[in-house]
Motif scaffolding. Structure first.
Motif, PDB file in Angstrom:
ATOM      1  N   ASN A 335       8.422  -4.978   0.849  1.00 10.52           N
ATOM      2  CA  ASN A 335       8.584  -5.268   2.272  1.00 10.52           C
ATOM      3  C   ASN A 335       7.540  -6.261   2.771  1.00 10.52           C
ATOM      4  O   ASN A 335       7.028  -6.138   3.884  1.00 10.52           O
ATOM      5  CB  ASN A 335       8.516  -3.963   3.085  1.00 10.52           C
ATOM      6  CG  ASN A 335       9.155  -4.097   4.450  1.00 10.52           C
ATOM      7  OD1 ASN A 335      10.057  -4.907   4.633  1.00 10.52           O
ATOM      8  ND2 ASN A 335       8.693  -3.312   5.396  1.00 10.52           N
ATOM      9  N   GLY A 336       7.216  -7.244   1.928  1.00 10.33           N
ATOM     10  CA  GLY A 336       6.301  -8.306   2.324  1.00 10.33           C
ATOM     11  C   GLY A 336       4.831  -7.970   2.219  1.00 10.33           C
ATOM     12  O   GLY A 336       3.977  -8.816   2.499  1.00 10.33           O
ATOM     13  N   ARG A 337       4.504  -6.756   1.816  1.00  9.87           N
ATOM     14  CA  ARG A 337       3.101  -6.356   1.696  1.00  9.87           C
ATOM     15  C   ARG A 337       2.763  -5.995   0.258  1.00  9.87           C
ATOM     16  O   ARG A 337       3.641  -5.832  -0.585  1.00  9.87           O
ATOM     17  CB  ARG A 337       2.825  -5.153   2.612  1.00  9.87           C
ATOM     18  CG  ARG A 337       2.995  -5.432   4.098  1.00  9.87           C
ATOM     19  CD  ARG A 337       2.802  -4.164   4.914  1.00  9.87           C
ATOM     20  NE  ARG A 337       3.855  -3.194   4.644  1.00  9.87           N
ATOM     21  CZ  ARG A 337       3.798  -1.920   5.022  1.00  9.87           C
ATOM     22  NH1 ARG A 337       2.723  -1.460   5.647  1.00  9.87           N
ATOM     23  NH2 ARG A 337       4.793  -1.097   4.755  1.00  9.87           N
ATOM     24  N   VAL A 338       1.472  -5.851   0.007  1.00 13.77           N
ATOM     25  CA  VAL A 338       1.014  -5.399  -1.306  1.00 13.77           C
ATOM     26  C   VAL A 338       1.012  -3.876  -1.298  1.00 13.77           C
ATOM     27  O   VAL A 338       0.568  -3.244  -0.336  1.00 13.77           O
ATOM     28  CB  VAL A 338      -0.398  -5.910  -1.618  1.00 13.77           C
ATOM     29  CG1 VAL A 338      -0.809  -5.485  -3.035  1.00 13.77           C
ATOM     30  CG2 VAL A 338      -0.472  -7.418  -1.476  1.00 13.77           C
ATOM     31  N   ARG A 339       1.534  -3.307  -2.378  1.00 13.33           N
ATOM     32  CA  ARG A 339       1.549  -1.853  -2.506  1.00 13.33           C
ATOM     33  C   ARG A 339       0.758  -1.431  -3.727  1.00 13.33           C
ATOM     34  O   ARG A 339       0.856  -2.043  -4.795  1.00 13.33           O
ATOM     35  CB  ARG A 339       2.979  -1.325  -2.636  1.00 13.33           C
ATOM     36  CG  ARG A 339       3.070   0.195  -2.627  1.00 13.33           C
ATOM     37  CD  ARG A 339       4.472   0.692  -2.927  1.00 13.33           C
ATOM     38  NE  ARG A 339       4.826   0.524  -4.337  1.00 13.33           N
ATOM     39  CZ  ARG A 339       5.857   1.115  -4.939  1.00 13.33           C
ATOM     40  NH1 ARG A 339       6.653   1.897  -4.239  1.00 13.33           N
ATOM     41  NH2 ARG A 339       6.099   0.909  -6.216  1.00 13.33           N
TER      42      ARG A 339
END
Length: 381
Positions: A335-339
């Motif tokens: 979702n566009g972020r780093v996880r």
């Protein structure tokens, strides 16, 4: 861009080495490996034909999970995705609708299963970090009409993956299920990380499950088993679930060898999930101190950490690639972020290395990775 001889342009898609070792793997808790003790336990498992109900180890695992969740029966299945899809197929008829959060796993990561499998539709609500309210269920209900799909079931994801490992509050579960049952709907829980919620909150799995018609728990994430999930519900529900297990090719014959890993995990790896939660909080606190990284450490409740790197001047993928190919630290993008997800193969020292890697990446602008740099990295690690 002027390159020196033997230098190559850095790219997040092309021209990246594939053989640099992963030193710290925060990609997911699905990449855990069975411990030596678990492997030994698996080797000693008694087996039989589980399709005929004759595998004693599978039967024991199913009984354990049914007892743990307070349900009449349970069914061992190859994957959590199959658990969700079978539950929807049992609860719904073609043209029926399942209500779930807009970030839910069955919507985004299960190949659109409900629709091609049985013509089931999904209706989404916009919860807070994956948790929606009873009022939102009321508002999403279809008016009973021959023109409309029938609102037939709700699905809860515990913990919420895209919600950053947020735990559904017990009271919210009860309220949502009460509304659903009042309208003749079935209630289901995607319990991929249910036991993470149990350990984080101190609320028993049986308490979480009490209002639900069906739910499952995953054995192959933080619990460390190599494969499988266990779906639970009433005897009538599980009997019908068996039909879909057969239809989907889920019968596994002498499955006691892998079911034994689930038994071992439930007996030895549940309480240790607290270590993963502590490591996730440590990671979040360390990342919060890195300039340009945006994160709310107070949002980290279990083992999932999301953070934003756009203020560093890098894209999410560039940050992930640099971490992987310069430092051997593997994150994932969602979702566009780093996880980042902590698990039983990640230590406190690994977390400290990941924090240091993030700081180095942010503080050291870098657009190229020379061949000799790659070779030196590989030789060192």
């Amino acid at each position: 861009m002027n390159l020196q001889k033997n230098e190559e342009p850095y790219s997040c898609v092309m021209d990246v080495p594939t053989d640099i070792p992963i030193r710290v793997d925060l990609y997911s808790d699905t990449i855990t490996r069975p411990t030596l003790a678990m492997r030994e336990y698996m080797c000693q498992a008694e087996v039989g034909d589980e399709q005929l109900g004759e595998d004693p180890t599978v039967n024991r695992l199913q009984d354990m999970v049914a007892e743990l969740l307070g349900k009449e029966a349970a069914l061992y299945l190859p994957s959590g995705t199959m658990c969700n899809q079978i539950a929807f197929c049992v609860h719904c008829q073609p043209g029926d609708e399942v209500i779930m959060d807009k970030t839910a796993h069955p919507l985004h990561y299960e190949g659109g299963g409900p629709t091609p499998l049985k013509g089931i539709l999904i209706r989404t609500v916009d919860g807070e970090r994956g948790v929606y309210s009873a009022r939102q269920v009321e508002e999403a209900l279809r008016e009973r009409s021959r023109y409309n799909p029938r609102s037939r079931a709700i699905s809860i994801e515990q913990t919420s993956n895209m919600g950053g490992g947020k735990c559904w509050p017990l009271e919210t579960i009860r309220e949502v299920c009460e509304v659903a049952h009042a309208h003749g709907m079935a209630t289901h829980m995607d319990g991929a990380r249910l036991l993470n919620a149990v350990v984080a909150t101190g609320i028993s799995a049986k308490a979480y499950a009490a209002s639900l018609d069906s739910l499952w728990l995953d054995l192959s994430k933080g619990l460390g088993a190599p494969v499988g999930g266990v779906l639970a519900g009433s005897k009538a529900f599980i009997e019908e679930a068996w039909r879909y297990k057969q239809l989907l090719g889920g019968a596994m014959r002498q499955a006691g060898i892998i079911a034994a890993a689930g038994i071992y995990a439930l007996e030895h790896h549940v309480e240790r999930l607290a270590e993963d939660h502590e490591n996730a909080k440590l990671l979040a606190q360390g990342l919060a101190e890195v300039p340009g990284i945006r994160i709310r450490p107070q949002d980290v409740e279990t083992n999932i950490v999301f953070f934003d790197v756009t203020e560093t001047g890098m894209t999410t993928q560039q940050f992930i690639d640099r971490a992987r190919y310069e430092h051997g630290v593997r994150f994932s993008k969602m979702n566009g972020r780093v996880r980042a997800i902590t698990h039983l193969d990640v230590t406190r020292q690994d977390i400290e290395q990941a924090i240091q890697a993030a700081r180095t990446i942010v503080e050291t602008p870098h657009t190229t990775m020379r061949k000799q740099d790659r070779a030196a990295f590989q030789q060192a690690y």
